[in-house]
Design an enzyme around this catalytic site. Sequence first.
Site, PDB file in Angstrom:
ATOM      1  N   ASP A 176       0.681  -1.395  -0.046  1.00  0.00           N
ATOM      2  CA  ASP A 176      -0.030  -0.066   0.022  1.00  0.00           C
ATOM      3  C   ASP A 176       0.891   1.234  -0.019  1.00  0.00           C
ATOM      4  O   ASP A 176       2.157   1.014   0.605  1.00  0.00           O
ATOM      5  CB  ASP A 176      -0.988  -0.021   1.259  1.00  0.00           C
ATOM      6  CG  ASP A 176      -2.213   0.914   0.702  1.00  0.00           C
ATOM      7  OD1 ASP A 176      -1.925   2.184   0.973  1.00  0.00           O
ATOM      8  OD2 ASP A 176      -3.347   0.082   1.064  1.00  0.00           O
ATOM      9  N   ASN A 212      -5.727  -4.150  -6.835  1.00  0.00           N
ATOM     10  CA  ASN A 212      -6.921  -3.630  -6.050  1.00  0.00           C
ATOM     11  C   ASN A 212      -6.604  -2.156  -5.789  1.00  0.00           C
ATOM     12  O   ASN A 212      -7.709  -1.473  -5.787  1.00  0.00           O
ATOM     13  CB  ASN A 212      -7.054  -4.216  -4.613  1.00  0.00           C
ATOM     14  CG  ASN A 212      -7.858  -3.531  -3.610  1.00  0.00           C
ATOM     15  OD1 ASN A 212      -9.174  -3.768  -3.748  1.00  0.00           O
ATOM     16  ND2 ASN A 212      -7.471  -2.971  -2.642  1.00  0.00           N
ATOM     17  N   TYR A 252     -13.718   8.206 -13.541  1.00  0.00           N
ATOM     18  CA  TYR A 252     -13.452   7.027 -12.689  1.00  0.00           C
ATOM     19  C   TYR A 252     -14.147   5.885 -13.627  1.00  0.00           C
ATOM     20  O   TYR A 252     -13.648   4.714 -13.744  1.00  0.00           O
ATOM     21  CB  TYR A 252     -14.546   6.977 -11.506  1.00  0.00           C
ATOM     22  CG  TYR A 252     -14.600   5.611 -10.595  1.00  0.00           C
ATOM     23  CD1 TYR A 252     -13.307   5.465  -9.759  1.00  0.00           C
ATOM     24  CD2 TYR A 252     -15.534   5.019 -10.511  1.00  0.00           C
ATOM     25  CE1 TYR A 252     -13.304   4.250  -9.093  1.00  0.00           C
ATOM     26  CE2 TYR A 252     -15.589   3.773  -9.530  1.00  0.00           C
ATOM     27  CZ  TYR A 252     -14.102   3.395  -8.977  1.00  0.00           C
ATOM     28  OH  TYR A 252     -14.341   2.489  -7.981  1.00  0.00           O
ATOM     29  N   LYS A 266     -12.282   2.506 -15.005  1.00  0.00           N
ATOM     30  CA  LYS A 266     -12.796   1.010 -14.750  1.00  0.00           C
ATOM     31  C   LYS A 266     -13.013   0.369 -15.922  1.00  0.00           C
ATOM     32  O   LYS A 266     -13.013  -0.893 -16.242  1.00  0.00           O
ATOM     33  CB  LYS A 266     -13.822   1.177 -13.677  1.00  0.00           C
ATOM     34  CG  LYS A 266     -13.514   1.553 -12.446  1.00  0.00           C
ATOM     35  CD  LYS A 266     -12.352   0.694 -11.623  1.00  0.00           C
ATOM     36  CE  LYS A 266     -11.751   1.052 -10.236  1.00  0.00           C
ATOM     37  NZ  LYS A 266     -10.921   0.285  -9.668  1.00  0.00           N
ATOM     38  N   ILE A 298     -19.819  -0.906  -2.035  1.00  0.00           N
ATOM     39  CA  ILE A 298     -19.155  -1.512  -0.881  1.00  0.00           C
ATOM     40  C   ILE A 298     -18.999  -0.670   0.282  1.00  0.00           C
ATOM     41  O   ILE A 298     -18.177   0.410   0.178  1.00  0.00           O
ATOM     42  CB  ILE A 298     -18.028  -2.326  -1.468  1.00  0.00           C
ATOM     43  CG1 ILE A 298     -18.316  -3.005  -2.752  1.00  0.00           C
ATOM     44  CG2 ILE A 298     -17.573  -3.355  -0.163  1.00  0.00           C
ATOM     45  CD1 ILE A 298     -19.232  -4.078  -2.928  1.00  0.00           C
TER      46      ILE A 298
HETATM   47  N1  LIG Z   1     -15.991   0.685  -2.383  1.00  0.00           N
HETATM   48  C1  LIG Z   1     -16.598   0.502  -3.552  1.00  0.00           C
HETATM   49  O1  LIG Z   1     -18.025   1.067  -3.549  1.00  0.00           O
HETATM   50  C2  LIG Z   1     -16.110  -0.043  -4.706  1.00  0.00           C
HETATM   51  C3  LIG Z   1     -16.953  -0.227  -5.719  1.00  0.00           C
HETATM   52  C4  LIG Z   1     -16.313  -0.813  -6.923  1.00  0.00           C
HETATM   53  C5  LIG Z   1     -14.902  -0.950  -7.106  1.00  0.00           C
HETATM   54  N2  LIG Z   1     -14.089  -0.609  -5.997  1.00  0.00           N
HETATM   55  C6  LIG Z   1     -12.896  -0.579  -6.285  1.00  0.00           C
HETATM   56  O2  LIG Z   1     -12.232  -1.559  -5.338  1.00  0.00           O
HETATM   57  C7  LIG Z   1     -10.827  -1.207  -5.050  1.00  0.00           C
HETATM   58  C8  LIG Z   1     -10.719  -1.017  -3.727  1.00  0.00           C
HETATM   59  O3  LIG Z   1     -11.418   0.009  -2.751  1.00  0.00           O
HETATM   60  P1  LIG Z   1     -11.681   0.428  -1.471  1.00  0.00           P
HETATM   61  O4  LIG Z   1     -13.335   0.645  -1.519  1.00  0.00           O
HETATM   62  O5  LIG Z   1     -11.326  -0.890  -0.667  1.00  0.00           O
HETATM   63  O6  LIG Z   1     -11.121   1.635  -1.448  1.00  0.00           O
HETATM   64  P2  LIG Z   1     -10.393   2.160   0.017  1.00  0.00           P
HETATM   65  O7  LIG Z   1     -10.302   3.645  -0.190  1.00  0.00           O
HETATM   66  O8  LIG Z   1     -10.739   1.681   1.255  1.00  0.00           O
HETATM   67  O9  LIG Z   1      -8.862   1.470   0.116  1.00  0.00           O
HETATM   68  C9  LIG Z   1      -7.863   1.650  -1.464  1.00  0.00           C
HETATM   69  C10 LIG Z   1      -6.532   1.483  -0.782  1.00  0.00           C
HETATM   70  O10 LIG Z   1      -5.739   1.916  -2.044  1.00  0.00           O
HETATM   71  C11 LIG Z   1      -4.588   2.588  -1.533  1.00  0.00           C
HETATM   72  N3  LIG Z   1      -4.239   3.435  -2.571  1.00  0.00           N
HETATM   73  C12 LIG Z   1      -4.566   4.597  -3.100  1.00  0.00           C
HETATM   74  N4  LIG Z   1      -3.742   4.895  -4.057  1.00  0.00           N
HETATM   75  C13 LIG Z   1      -2.594   4.170  -3.820  1.00  0.00           C
HETATM   76  C14 LIG Z   1      -1.460   4.189  -4.740  1.00  0.00           C
HETATM   77  N5  LIG Z   1      -1.174   5.135  -5.823  1.00  0.00           N
HETATM   78  N6  LIG Z   1      -0.579   3.102  -4.617  1.00  0.00           N
HETATM   79  C15 LIG Z   1      -0.922   2.088  -3.723  1.00  0.00           C
HETATM   80  N7  LIG Z   1      -2.069   2.016  -3.100  1.00  0.00           N
HETATM   81  C16 LIG Z   1      -2.801   3.035  -3.251  1.00  0.00           C
HETATM   82  C17 LIG Z   1      -5.006   3.430  -0.407  1.00  0.00           C
HETATM   83  O11 LIG Z   1      -4.150   3.625   0.544  1.00  0.00           O
HETATM   84  C18 LIG Z   1      -5.905   2.316   0.350  1.00  0.00           C
HETATM   85  O12 LIG Z   1      -5.212   1.653   1.116  1.00  0.00           O
HETATM   86  C19 LIG Z   1     -10.602   0.173  -5.864  1.00  0.00           C
HETATM   87  O13 LIG Z   1     -10.169  -0.098  -6.933  1.00  0.00           O
HETATM   88  C20 LIG Z   1     -11.996   0.559  -5.975  1.00  0.00           C
HETATM   89  O14 LIG Z   1     -12.111   1.431  -7.212  1.00  0.00           O
HETATM   90  C21 LIG Z   1     -14.838  -0.129  -4.910  1.00  0.00           C
END
Ligand SMILES: NC(=O)c1ccc[n+]([C@@H]2O[C@H](COP(=O)([O-])OP(=O)(O)OC[C@H]3O[C@@H](n4cnc5c(N)ncnc54)[C@H](O)[C@@H]3O)[C@@H](O)[C@H]2O)c1
Length: 261
Positions: A40, A93, A158, A162, A193
């Site tokens: 991370d 992720n 976004y 995606k 989520i």
């Molecule tokens: N939460 C939702 O509703 C949802 C829905 C669809 C897709 N997603 C996708 O799932 C994935 C995870 O989302 P989440 O909800 O757990 O988000 P989150 O914000 O809780 O976690 C994302 C993590 O990515 C890390 N991060 C950000 N930029 C970074 C970089 N440049 N290098 C390395 N790490 C980095 C952050 O520090 C964080 O720990 C993402 O790709 C998001 O687009 C999330």
Amino acid sequence: MAETTDLSGRVALVTGAGSGIGRQAAETLAGAGAAVACTDINLAGAQETAASIEAAGGRAIAIAHDVVEEDQWEAAVKATVDALGGLHIMVNNAGIELVKTIPDISTADFRRVMDINVLGVFLGIKTCTDAMTASGSGSIINLSSVAGLIGAPRQAAYCASKGAVRLMTKATALELAGAGHPIRVNSVHPGIIETPMLEDLMTGVPDEQRNQRLAQMKARHPIGRLGQATDIANAILFLASDLSSFMTGSEVVVDGGMTAN
Ligand SMILES: NC(=O)c1ccc[n+]([C@@H]2O[C@H](COP(=O)([O-])OP(=O)(O)OC[C@H]3O[C@@H](n4cnc5c(N)ncnc54)[C@H](O)[C@@H]3O)[C@@H](O)[C@H]2O)c1
């Protein structure tokens, strides 16, 4: 022997493992027996995840890693192979959300979203291929979104990112399989989520408006609830394991029915 979700002897690298879906994916893969490199940009978050895996009897390391930087990718993959003995599973992720109207999205905003969400995934695929081939098998799981399947207002950058992940998954799956690499590549498309990403979108929103927005979000999921990180981690576990050995270039939608109509 029948295929199972047992990942004993496998090594996984999960990006963005310090929070939300990435943290849960790391813990779930470790629970199935994989050794996990938790990476991370937020090292403290990755360290917390690795510590919780070790406390549960698993094996994990934490690595500071910005997915936009190619040299950090090379270092993260090398550190994983050196410390854990190989690389079989990659969960791309790490990602960021951006909710802004078109006039408010600056060029810098747009580039940042594409850098982290698209270039970051590409560099992950590019960097892990040799290590996976040397390890004998590979499963790459890319986090796309329902926003990679359908459009949404105020999410031009976004959705663009995606959607790109969805087709990059298919292109790389075909290229790797065609070149004889024992590596599968699939995408996961979560609905909304409940993670810190969702919390961030609600920062500063007054309670009444927040409850209204959450109710609207929930209503978009025919199953009647928002998703949890475990819902997505379970799909990731399936794609990481031999249960999905005939799947590559696929998109696994985990959205409570949101995109079914
Ligand atoms: N939460 C939702 O509703 C949802 C829905 C669809 C897709 N997603 C996708 O799932 C994935 C995870 O989302 P989440 O909800 O757990 O988000 P989150 O914000 O809780 O976690 C994302 C993590 O990515 C890390 N991060 C950000 N930029 C970074 C970089 N440049 N290098 C390395 N790490 C980095 C952050 O520090 C964080 O720990 C993402 O790709 C998001 O687009 C999330």
